[in-house]
Design an enzyme around this catalytic site. Structure first.
Site, PDB file in Angstrom:
ATOM      1  N   LYS A 168     120.506  90.739 158.428  1.00  0.00           N
ATOM      2  CA  LYS A 168     120.148  90.739 160.363  1.00  0.00           C
ATOM      3  C   LYS A 168     121.185  91.152 161.049  1.00  0.00           C
ATOM      4  O   LYS A 168     121.810  91.583 160.537  1.00  0.00           O
ATOM      5  CB  LYS A 168     120.848  89.212 160.382  1.00  0.00           C
TER       6      LYS A 168
ATOM      7  N   TYR B 264     126.597  86.818 165.118  1.00  0.00           N
ATOM      8  CA  TYR B 264     126.707  85.819 164.654  1.00  0.00           C
ATOM      9  C   TYR B 264     127.358  84.799 164.696  1.00  0.00           C
ATOM     10  O   TYR B 264     127.555  83.118 165.466  1.00  0.00           O
ATOM     11  CB  TYR B 264     128.204  86.218 163.248  1.00  0.00           C
TER      12      TYR B 264
END
Lengths: 371, 371
Positions: free
Chosen positions: A134, A218
């Site tokens: 990611k 996150y």
């Protein structure tokens, strides 16, 4: 006593039960296969070499099979260390020939962000299942092409959202879902660190953006998995000192709010100039929170309800988040299920990141349109 | 050992020194006067009767002199309890005659928000110094009239921001100012509680607004006193379930961001449907935070720096926040100084509250213009 018993039950007893129900697992109709699937690791930076490669030996369904790097010395060094034969070491030039290597079933793309799309698509085209770090790519448009490429190849595409395999975060999701906090009203999610100068993260052509792409994701992903629903509106504010040589072409800090269909709001922090690693879900009846929340280890969780704050301690899981993540794609590849963090999951974050950037740029709230 | 010593110094030793330097005090050129100034308490609700009136006996420079209420039974009950003669008990009808009572030097307005302006202005016009609860009023325009009225009367106007007299919050301000956290980057400030139905707070004609006016103002004021600078931009998002009978005409939750000239951003929470009481200032070098942060008591403070989280414990102050606040106006009245939380301070918050409401309504960031 009864009170004490029930409290312990919340903290450990039913925690285990919930975890068992929550931990992603692809069920086997018959006996699980004997052969471990082989990963090619693409990009031998510190995350790959320090966090991923040492964990593959602990996998139940996967093993390290090949290495891909643009640096011959790294191929030599790690090839020797992990016993990867020369035939299974690739440069970016001959990367596409992984298609001819039957020992490679899975490809883990651990490259700088702007290379994710290309190397994932080429892996799909080579007939391999893909695990991509990611952020999935540097634009939603790229994500869509990646998804299409995997689909066309008939192979899986998974994004490296390791927190979806981390017991405390899973426990947090479960606590919220079970109604422990009542109706969720406020989610705070903060991630940041002091970025060291002179690294690819600070170079937009490689990173595609600043803290939002690297660590803010996150905060974003946690707010979404904790809410258990998709944001319908975002509003963001950026703060970057352009005189700081680290931030010539990427943002330092970007904080944003998200509105969820239930009415819950999230307040999120992303920073390259201060340390943050926490989330909390505050509901009508109490809260659950973690700090540190999403690191490699050292997770700490607290709950508060009825005026009592309690620390939650979970038993060590059979597989840590890295191993569980690596095994998950292997399992999905073998039994045909969709990974719990598929390309669609990466695309959802990327669409939100684009909306967050746009909101900060325009000074306006941005409504999310149905995908 | 040296390390331990210096740590203790940070936590207690220099804490005391800093507090001594920080605690607001109006110096006396000569001996302090012997006579205590007399407060009239206007509005005998639970905050006045449970938090304020019992504390006046501990004041050094002030005492309880008179009571003002629209409820004869309350005047009778509290008059008897505190030994306030009938001549010093007022209704709202004969409130203006406090001007003729020389035992009343100070008036503390503890009424519902929408009555703050009128009863503060009438007190100023009666030649009394005014302490008015926060929010100062229900609009910036009202605040301006209040300031003008006090100025015309040549009397002080102070707003009841008791956290400015609370040792832990003062220590937090001092730690930030002293550079303990490095350059402040992110301030989070969260305040909320589950509002019980059927109270004046939920009735716009009395409250002027919802959680923002009542409890969100703590998030706002804390972010400002911790930043030590004034916000130049705000962006807000509101979430209110209008089907909830509590929220027919006031907002439930409103979260917002603020940009400060230094580049620091604040993420603030205000809620009438979830419990919050915390702030944290995260800088380039570490953080300082409190939870609970702004309650009547039970404050807890932590710092983090160099990878270590430490709890900060301060000695009990000679005067608690309520007593210190009450004494402060009396001192200022006697020596002619401006209160540290004057009408101007209340006006600044009210301008920001109006900008926050506007931003939430319009879905756009609002830039603050110089006052």
């Amino acid at each position: 006593m009864g009170n004490r018993q029930s409290r312990r039950e919340v903290l450990t007893g039913s925690g285990v039960a919930l975890l068992a129900a929550t931990l992603p697992a692809c069920g086997w109709a018959q006996e699980p296969p004997k052969r471990k699937l082989g990963y090619a690791i693409v990009g031998l930076g510190s995350y790959a070499t320090r966090q991923i490669m040492p964990r593959l030996k602990d996998c139940e369904f996967a093993k390290l099979a090949a290495l891909v790097s643009g640096t011959p010395e790294k191929l030599e060094r790690y090839g020797a260390e992990y016993g990867i034969p020369k035939t299974h070491r690739y440069s970016y030039a001959n990367y596409d020939s992984i298609r001819d290597n039957p020992d490679i079933d899975l490809v883990y793309v651990v490259l700088p962000n702007s290379m994710h799309a290309e190397y994932s698509i080429r892996a799909s085209q080579a007939g391999k299942h893909v695990l991509c770090e990611k952020p999935m790519a540097v634009s939603a448009a790229e994500c869509e092409v990646m998804i299409a490429a995997a689909k066309k190849a008939g192979k899986k595409l998974m994004i490296g959202y390791r927190c979806h395999f981390e017991p405390y975060n899973l426990r947090g999701i479960e606590l919220v879902k079970s109604g422990f906090v009542g109706r969720p009203r406020v989610i705070t999610s903060e991630h940041g660190f002091n970025a060291q100068p002179n690294q690819w993260r600070l170079d937009r052509p490689l990173s595609g953006g600043g803290s939002m792409m690297d660590i803010g994701i996150y905060s974003l992903n946690a707010a979404r998995y904790l809410a258990g629903e998709e944001p319908i509106e975002v509003s963001a504010m950026e703060s970057t000192d352009r005189k700081d040589p680290r931030f010539r072409n990427v943002e330092d800090q970007i904080d944003w709010q998200m509105r969820f269909p239930s009415g819950a709001l999230a307040s999120c922090v992303s920073s390259y100039s201060s340390n943050h690693n926490a989330w909390r879900v505050v509901g009508t009846d109490g809260w659950v929170g973690m700090e540190p929340a999403t690191g490699y280890d050292g997770h700490q969780m607290w709950t508060r309800k009825g005026g009592k704050t309690e620390q939650v301690t979970l038993p060590a899981p059979p597989k840590n988040q890295f191993v569980a993540q690596l095994d998950h794609l292997a399992e999905c590849a073998m039994n045909g299920r969709e990974p719990i963090v598929s390309g669609e999951e990466g695309l959802r974050d990327m669409r939100l990141i684009e909306a967050i950037y746009r909101s900060a740029r325009e000074g306006k709230a941005v409504r999310m349109t149905a995908a």
